[in-house]
Design a protein around this motif. Structure first.
Motif, PDB file in Angstrom:
ATOM      1  N   ASP A 131       4.590  -4.140   5.259  1.00 18.02           N
ATOM      2  CA  ASP A 131       5.585  -4.849   5.952  1.00 18.02           C
ATOM      3  C   ASP A 131       6.833  -3.923   5.765  1.00 18.02           C
ATOM      4  OD1 ASP A 131       6.633  -5.411   3.461  1.00 18.02           O
ATOM      5  OD2 ASP A 131       6.157  -7.384   3.437  1.00 18.02           O
ATOM      6  N   ALA A 132       8.113  -4.387   6.300  1.00 19.94           N
ATOM      7  CA  ALA A 132       9.225  -3.866   6.185  1.00 19.94           C
ATOM      8  C   ALA A 132       9.779  -3.448   4.806  1.00 19.94           C
ATOM      9  CB  ALA A 132      10.310  -4.711   6.917  1.00 19.94           C
ATOM     10  N   HIS A 133       9.081  -4.108   3.713  1.00 21.52           N
ATOM     11  CA  HIS A 133       9.323  -3.843   2.481  1.00 21.52           C
ATOM     12  C   HIS A 133       8.457  -2.757   1.928  1.00 21.52           C
ATOM     13  CE1 HIS A 133      11.060  -4.559  -1.392  1.00 21.52           C
ATOM     14  NE2 HIS A 133      10.210  -4.516  -2.070  1.00 21.52           N
ATOM     15  N   MET A 189      10.358  -3.799  18.605  1.00 24.77           N
ATOM     16  CA  MET A 189       8.857  -4.072  18.452  1.00 24.77           C
ATOM     17  C   MET A 189       8.511  -5.388  18.110  1.00 24.77           C
ATOM     18  SD  MET A 189       6.766  -0.855  17.345  1.00 24.77           S
ATOM     19  CE  MET A 189       7.675  -0.591  15.752  1.00 24.77           C
ATOM     20  N   ASP A 238       7.269 -13.072  10.145  1.00 25.19           N
ATOM     21  CA  ASP A 238       7.741 -11.991   9.256  1.00 25.19           C
ATOM     22  C   ASP A 238       8.699 -11.013  10.155  1.00 25.19           C
ATOM     23  OD1 ASP A 238       7.613  -9.149   8.324  1.00 25.19           O
ATOM     24  OD2 ASP A 238       5.730  -9.806   7.385  1.00 25.19           O
ATOM     25  N   GLU A 239       8.490 -10.806  11.416  1.00 23.38           N
ATOM     26  CA  GLU A 239       9.206  -9.998  12.513  1.00 23.38           C
ATOM     27  C   GLU A 239      10.517 -10.475  12.431  1.00 23.38           C
ATOM     28  OE1 GLU A 239       8.432  -7.097  13.511  1.00 23.38           O
ATOM     29  OE2 GLU A 239       6.262  -7.056  12.906  1.00 23.38           O
ATOM     30  N   ALA A 282       6.992  -2.829  11.213  1.00 22.59           N
ATOM     31  CA  ALA A 282       7.923  -1.839  10.488  1.00 22.59           C
ATOM     32  C   ALA A 282       6.743  -0.787   9.909  1.00 22.59           C
ATOM     33  CB  ALA A 282       8.518  -2.500   9.412  1.00 22.59           C
ATOM     34  N   LEU A 295       9.852 -10.914   1.724  1.00 25.29           N
ATOM     35  CA  LEU A 295       8.866 -11.222   3.055  1.00 25.29           C
ATOM     36  C   LEU A 295       7.694 -11.877   2.987  1.00 25.29           C
ATOM     37  CD1 LEU A 295       9.918  -8.159   5.195  1.00 25.29           C
ATOM     38  CD2 LEU A 295      10.244 -10.445   5.632  1.00 25.29           C
ATOM     39  N   LEU A 325       2.811 -13.297  11.455  1.00 24.25           N
ATOM     40  CA  LEU A 325       3.607 -12.085  12.033  1.00 24.25           C
ATOM     41  C   LEU A 325       4.790 -12.308  12.659  1.00 24.25           C
ATOM     42  CD1 LEU A 325       3.330  -9.038  12.162  1.00 24.25           C
ATOM     43  CD2 LEU A 325       1.858  -9.127  14.152  1.00 24.25           C
ATOM     44  N   THR A 353      12.485 -10.173   9.445  1.00 26.86           N
ATOM     45  CA  THR A 353      12.924  -8.868   9.215  1.00 26.86           C
ATOM     46  C   THR A 353      13.993  -8.594   9.932  1.00 26.86           C
ATOM     47  OG1 THR A 353      10.548  -8.021   8.583  1.00 26.86           O
ATOM     48  CG2 THR A 353      11.876  -6.473   9.446  1.00 26.86           C
ATOM     49  N   GLU A 389      -0.937  -5.264   1.935  1.00 21.89           N
ATOM     50  CA  GLU A 389      -0.022  -5.816   3.072  1.00 21.89           C
ATOM     51  C   GLU A 389       1.206  -4.561   3.310  1.00 21.89           C
ATOM     52  OE1 GLU A 389       1.354  -9.805   2.085  1.00 21.89           O
ATOM     53  OE2 GLU A 389      -0.767 -10.455   2.094  1.00 21.89           O
ATOM     54  N   ILE A 442      -0.363  -5.911   8.735  1.00 20.33           N
ATOM     55  CA  ILE A 442       0.637  -4.915   9.236  1.00 20.33           C
ATOM     56  C   ILE A 442       1.660  -5.878  10.061  1.00 20.33           C
ATOM     57  CG2 ILE A 442      -0.560  -4.232  11.272  1.00 20.33           C
ATOM     58  CD1 ILE A 442       0.461  -1.314  10.229  1.00 20.33           C
ATOM     59  N   ALA A 443       2.805  -5.329   9.875  1.00 17.45           N
ATOM     60  CA  ALA A 443       3.942  -5.727  10.670  1.00 17.45           C
ATOM     61  C   ALA A 443       4.536  -4.569  11.450  1.00 17.45           C
ATOM     62  CB  ALA A 443       5.205  -6.445   9.799  1.00 17.45           C
ATOM     63  N   ARG A 495       5.848 -15.144   4.333  1.00 18.57           N
ATOM     64  CA  ARG A 495       4.504 -15.177   4.822  1.00 18.57           C
ATOM     65  C   ARG A 495       3.724 -16.129   4.247  1.00 18.57           C
ATOM     66  NH1 ARG A 495       5.145  -9.446   4.917  1.00 18.57           N
ATOM     67  NH2 ARG A 495       3.596  -9.447   3.070  1.00 18.57           N
ATOM     68  N   THR A 554      13.917  -7.661   1.980  1.00 18.26           N
ATOM     69  CA  THR A 554      12.377  -7.549   2.399  1.00 18.26           C
ATOM     70  C   THR A 554      11.458  -7.896   1.253  1.00 18.26           C
ATOM     71  OG1 THR A 554      12.828  -5.182   1.927  1.00 18.26           O
ATOM     72  CG2 THR A 554      13.285  -5.708   4.241  1.00 18.26           C
ATOM     73  N   GLU A 555      12.087  -7.625   0.040  1.00 14.93           N
ATOM     74  CA  GLU A 555      11.229  -8.104  -0.975  1.00 14.93           C
ATOM     75  C   GLU A 555      10.730  -9.643  -0.852  1.00 14.93           C
ATOM     76  OE1 GLU A 555      12.251  -7.857  -5.648  1.00 14.93           O
ATOM     77  OE2 GLU A 555      13.553  -6.732  -4.277  1.00 14.93           O
ATOM     78  N   LYS A 605      17.537  -7.201   8.349  1.00 12.74           N
ATOM     79  CA  LYS A 605      17.998  -5.851   8.644  1.00 12.74           C
ATOM     80  C   LYS A 605      19.150  -5.665   9.699  1.00 12.74           C
ATOM     81  CE  LYS A 605      13.945  -3.040   7.922  1.00 12.74           C
ATOM     82  NZ  LYS A 605      12.846  -2.092   8.557  1.00 12.74           N
TER      83      LYS A 605
END
Lengths: 140, 118
Positions: free
Chosen positions: B24-26, A110, A47-48, B59, A18, A44, A51, B22, B56-57, A22, A15-16, A55
């Motif tokens: 996000d999931a991190h 989501m 990113d989703e 997460a 992400l 977005l 992620t 920002e 915003i994401a 982007r 996740t670092e 995960k």
């Protein structure tokens, strides 16, 4: 007619990374003339997607790699994310019921909902032991 | 990389969290830690100000989903304010506006807390 231009990036499943993902998407979408609002949607959605791969497909194992490919043509941008992790069972997916999830203190589900809302097309398939998520955003 | 920051301040007896950058999931875990600490010290009247949050994401939204019941069960609430259009759009797409108090400006959230607690 084959005027598509493509860019590809492989990046560690953390996740670092992400914010770097982007940036990669934003820079090229800008360069190829997408509007600010379109870029926000694409950024977005990607990113989703990334992620979820980090995960769920890779269970946060940062020794793994995911690949992002951007293909631009006159009509649209196609983003393809590929991983070799655990496949997602599309049949099990249900749209999130936020009210119910809050009551149960559950999160999740989501990302896909957002991807479907933000992009014009979203498809997912498993091919040669790879999970391939493909999303497109039309210029108009 | 420092692309997310939280500032905690008190205003009119309420806890205000200013988010910057920002989410996000991190970076969501940072917000989660701050919220957990507030709840553990029984500070449950919380305003989250999004004025300087650029992104915003889901997460990030997940953090609010995970703690809102805890906060409400001890008589408090988490009210959200000052979102830019893009950030609001994400909350809207997921149906948050009917479940959370979201205000254009922080002082509306303060007024609501004060009225509700009277």
């Amino acid at each position: 007619m084959d005027k598509a231009v493509s860019y590809q990036k492989s990046i560690g499943a953390s996740t670092e990374n992400l914010s770097e993902i982007r940036k990669f998407v934003t820079n090229y979408a800008q360069k190829h003339g997408f509007s600010k609002n379109q870029i926000a949607d694409i950024r977005l959605a990607v990113d989703e997607a990334a992620t979820n791969i980090i995960k769920h497909a890779y269970k946060s194992d940062d020794s793994q790699t995911l690949t992002i490919k951007l293909e631009f043509d006159d009509e649209k941008l196609c983003v393809t994310l590929t991983d070799q992790g655990i496949s997602f069972d599309v049949k099990k997916y249900k749209s999130p019921d936020i009210k119910q999830q809050i009551a149960k203190k559950k999160r999740g589900g989501m990302g896909i909902h957002l991807m479907k809302n933000l992009m014009d097309e979203v498809s997912y398939k498993v091919k040669n032991q790879e999970n391939v998520l493909r999303m497109s955003k039309n210029r108009n | 990389m420092k692309n997310f920051k939280i500032n905690h301040r008190n205003k009119s007896g309420l806890e205000v969290l200013d988010l910057q950058g920002e989410l996000d999931a991190h970076t969501a875990s940072q917000l989660e830690d701050v919220l957990k600490n507030l709840i553990n010290s029984n500070k449950s009247n919380i305003i989250v100000n999004f004025k300087d949050l650029d992104y915003i994401a889901s997460a990030g939204l997940g953090v609010f989903m995970a703690y809102i019941e805890d906060v409400r069960s001890i008589g408090g609430d988490i009210k959200l304010t000052n979102m830019n259009d893009k950030v609001y759009n994400v909350f809207d797409l997921l149906g948050f506006p009917t479940l959370y108090d979201i205000f254009e400006d922080e002082h509306h959230a303060i007024d609501k807390f004060i009225n509700d607690n009277e």
